[in-house]
Enzyme design. Structure first.
Site, mmCIF file in Angstrom:
data_model
loop_
_atom_site.group_PDB
_atom_site.id
_atom_site.type_symbol
_atom_site.label_atom_id
_atom_site.label_comp_id
_atom_site.label_asym_id
_atom_site.label_seq_id
_atom_site.Cartn_x
_atom_site.Cartn_y
_atom_site.Cartn_z
ATOM 1 N N GLY A 5 -1.818 10.901 -17.781
ATOM 2 C CA GLY A 5 -2.270 11.659 -16.704
ATOM 3 C C GLY A 5 -2.317 13.282 -16.717
ATOM 4 O O GLY A 5 -3.133 13.564 -17.719
ATOM 5 N N HIS A 12 10.961 14.142 -14.739
ATOM 6 C CA HIS A 12 11.323 13.640 -13.681
ATOM 7 C C HIS A 12 11.542 12.285 -13.631
ATOM 8 O O HIS A 12 12.926 11.870 -13.055
ATOM 9 C CB HIS A 12 10.293 13.993 -12.907
ATOM 10 C CG HIS A 12 8.907 13.444 -13.473
ATOM 11 N ND1 HIS A 12 8.614 13.664 -14.666
ATOM 12 C CD2 HIS A 12 7.768 12.539 -12.988
ATOM 13 C CE1 HIS A 12 7.208 12.919 -15.004
ATOM 14 N NE2 HIS A 12 6.782 12.415 -13.680
ATOM 15 N N ARG A 13 10.956 11.222 -14.338
ATOM 16 C CA ARG A 13 11.416 9.728 -14.306
ATOM 17 C C ARG A 13 12.513 9.658 -15.201
ATOM 18 O O ARG A 13 13.358 8.856 -14.608
ATOM 19 C CB ARG A 13 10.138 9.168 -15.079
ATOM 20 C CG ARG A 13 10.181 7.586 -14.698
ATOM 21 C CD ARG A 13 8.804 7.033 -14.847
ATOM 22 N NE ARG A 13 7.835 7.316 -14.421
ATOM 23 C CZ ARG A 13 6.867 8.302 -14.712
ATOM 24 N NH1 ARG A 13 7.079 8.625 -15.978
ATOM 25 N NH2 ARG A 13 5.841 8.699 -14.095
ATOM 26 N N LYS A 22 10.339 13.918 -23.896
ATOM 27 C CA LYS A 22 9.989 13.746 -22.590
ATOM 28 C C LYS A 22 10.842 12.960 -21.520
ATOM 29 O O LYS A 22 11.204 13.684 -20.639
ATOM 30 C CB LYS A 22 8.322 13.478 -22.669
ATOM 31 C CG LYS A 22 7.780 13.565 -21.244
ATOM 32 C CD LYS A 22 6.522 13.011 -21.017
ATOM 33 C CE LYS A 22 6.334 12.907 -19.298
ATOM 34 N NZ LYS A 22 5.126 11.881 -19.035
ATOM 35 N N ASP A 68 -0.218 15.144 -17.946
ATOM 36 C CA ASP A 68 0.622 15.848 -19.156
ATOM 37 C C ASP A 68 -0.271 16.909 -19.851
ATOM 38 O O ASP A 68 0.555 18.024 -20.493
ATOM 39 C CB ASP A 68 0.973 14.515 -20.016
ATOM 40 C CG ASP A 68 2.277 13.869 -19.405
ATOM 41 O OD1 ASP A 68 2.996 14.381 -18.905
ATOM 42 O OD2 ASP A 68 2.365 12.649 -19.666
ATOM 43 N N ASP A 73 7.892 6.241 -7.027
ATOM 44 C CA ASP A 73 6.609 6.915 -6.867
ATOM 45 C C ASP A 73 6.670 8.355 -7.367
ATOM 46 O O ASP A 73 7.848 8.938 -7.589
ATOM 47 C CB ASP A 73 6.362 7.129 -5.335
ATOM 48 C CG ASP A 73 4.789 7.548 -5.037
ATOM 49 O OD1 ASP A 73 4.012 7.125 -5.746
ATOM 50 O OD2 ASP A 73 4.774 8.081 -4.066
ATOM 51 N N GLU A 112 0.755 -1.225 -0.087
ATOM 52 C CA GLU A 112 0.063 -0.013 0.018
ATOM 53 C C GLU A 112 0.910 1.418 0.000
ATOM 54 O O GLU A 112 1.892 1.242 0.783
ATOM 55 C CB GLU A 112 -0.895 0.057 1.352
ATOM 56 C CG GLU A 112 -1.990 0.883 1.094
ATOM 57 C CD GLU A 112 -2.886 0.925 2.318
ATOM 58 O OE1 GLU A 112 -3.557 1.801 2.595
ATOM 59 O OE2 GLU A 112 -2.691 0.030 3.091
HETATM 60 P P1 IMP Z 1 2.515 6.363 -9.623
HETATM 61 O O1 IMP Z 1 4.000 6.852 -9.546
HETATM 62 O O2 IMP Z 1 2.610 5.250 -10.711
HETATM 63 O O3 IMP Z 1 1.794 6.236 -8.355
HETATM 64 O O4 IMP Z 1 1.777 7.631 -10.394
HETATM 65 C C1 IMP Z 1 1.463 8.693 -9.752
HETATM 66 C C2 IMP Z 1 0.347 9.722 -10.537
HETATM 67 O O5 IMP Z 1 1.111 10.682 -10.819
HETATM 68 C C3 IMP Z 1 0.107 9.013 -11.808
HETATM 69 O O6 IMP Z 1 -0.990 8.423 -11.754
HETATM 70 C C4 IMP Z 1 -0.123 10.346 -12.660
HETATM 71 O O7 IMP Z 1 -1.381 10.943 -12.167
HETATM 72 C C5 IMP Z 1 0.762 11.500 -12.106
HETATM 73 N N1 IMP Z 1 1.751 11.185 -12.923
HETATM 74 C C6 IMP Z 1 3.336 10.864 -12.546
HETATM 75 N N2 IMP Z 1 4.162 11.026 -13.693
HETATM 76 C C7 IMP Z 1 3.421 11.646 -14.642
HETATM 77 C C8 IMP Z 1 3.837 12.058 -15.966
HETATM 78 O O8 IMP Z 1 4.944 11.786 -16.501
HETATM 79 N N3 IMP Z 1 2.615 12.616 -16.805
HETATM 80 C C9 IMP Z 1 1.298 12.971 -16.201
HETATM 81 N N4 IMP Z 1 1.146 12.495 -15.021
HETATM 82 C C10 IMP Z 1 2.114 12.114 -14.235
#
Ligand code: IMP
Length: 203
Positions: A154, A181-182, A176, A156, A70, A41
């Site tokens: 999401g 960030h990723r 991108k 974007d 995350d 969780e």
């Molecule tokens: P998680 O890291 O998979 O828990 O995702 C977190 C949430 O942050 C996602 O469901 C999106 O809503 C948002 N998010 C994270 N990275 C991105 C991105 O690169 N583009 C758009 N939304 C993002």
């Protein structure tokens, strides 16, 4: 090659990390390949807490070095919300097209300089000796006035990147990944894993 588990079921994230780690000595394997589901969780107060909790929890099941991430969006005008709650914001089943329009309403009449926002990603790697390595990436931008673009996912379409004059949903995926960030967190993690491999811990 050393196997590293990536604790995600998101195919886009897997594709991205495999590309970034393609020249490394690591072989990325999935929870699906190991036949396990994610039961961890994400209830931490920070991206780091959630990533570490997920990586350590899955590492204990797989007994292999495990990566987990995350991420989310911080909107300054909303006191950095939704932040760690980005995936659940306004309801997990609410389509992003609706969530994005709601955010634009919340920021109605807010001038450009006060629409600052950022995507944040923290990646944690739990090693089998109990050590944890973390890497963070930040992608700065502004909340747009209208949703634009069909790429990405999401938030974007409402994340405007001034330097490129477009939202992250209008960007080509390669662009991108270079500035996101990723992408930044993954490249930093790949570098840190190479460094510990060079020291002989991970063969
Ligand atoms: P998680 O890291 O998979 O828990 O995702 C977190 C949430 O942050 C996602 O469901 C999106 O809503 C948002 N998010 C994270 N990275 C991105 C991105 O690169 N583009 C758009 N939304 C993002």
């Amino acid at each position: 090659m050393t196997d590293i588990v990536f604790a995600t079921s998101n195919e886009n994230k897997l594709k991205e990390i495999r590309k970034i780690m393609s020249d490394s000595r690591y072989n990325i394997i999935t929870m699906k390949q190991l036949g396990i589901a994610n039961q961890i969780e994400e209830d931490g107060n920070t991206f780091c807490e959630n990533a570490v909790k997920k990586a350590s929890g899955i590492m204990k099941i797989t007994e292999k070095p495990t990566l987990a991430d995350d991420s989310g969006i911080e909107i300054d005008f909303l006191d950095k919300k939704p932040g760690v709650h980005s995936a659940m914001f306004l309801g997990i089943d609410t389509p992003y097209s609706i969530r994005n329009l709601e955010i634009l309403k919340m920021l109605k009449d807010v001038p450009f300089e006060k629409r600052t926002a950022r995507f944040v990603c923290v990646i944690a790697c739990a090693l089998t000796n109990g050590d944890i390595i973390t890497a963070e990436g930040v992608f700065e931008g502004h909340i747009a006035y209208d949703p634009k673009g069909e790429n990405g996912f999401g938030y974007d379409p409402i994340f405007y990147v001034k330097e490129y004059g477009m939202t992250s949903a209008e960007m080509d995926i390669n662009l991108k990944n270079c500035i996101s960030h990723r992408g930044k967190a993954l490249r930093d993690m790949a570098k840190k894993l190479e460094e510990i491999a060079n020291k002989g811990y991970l063969k």
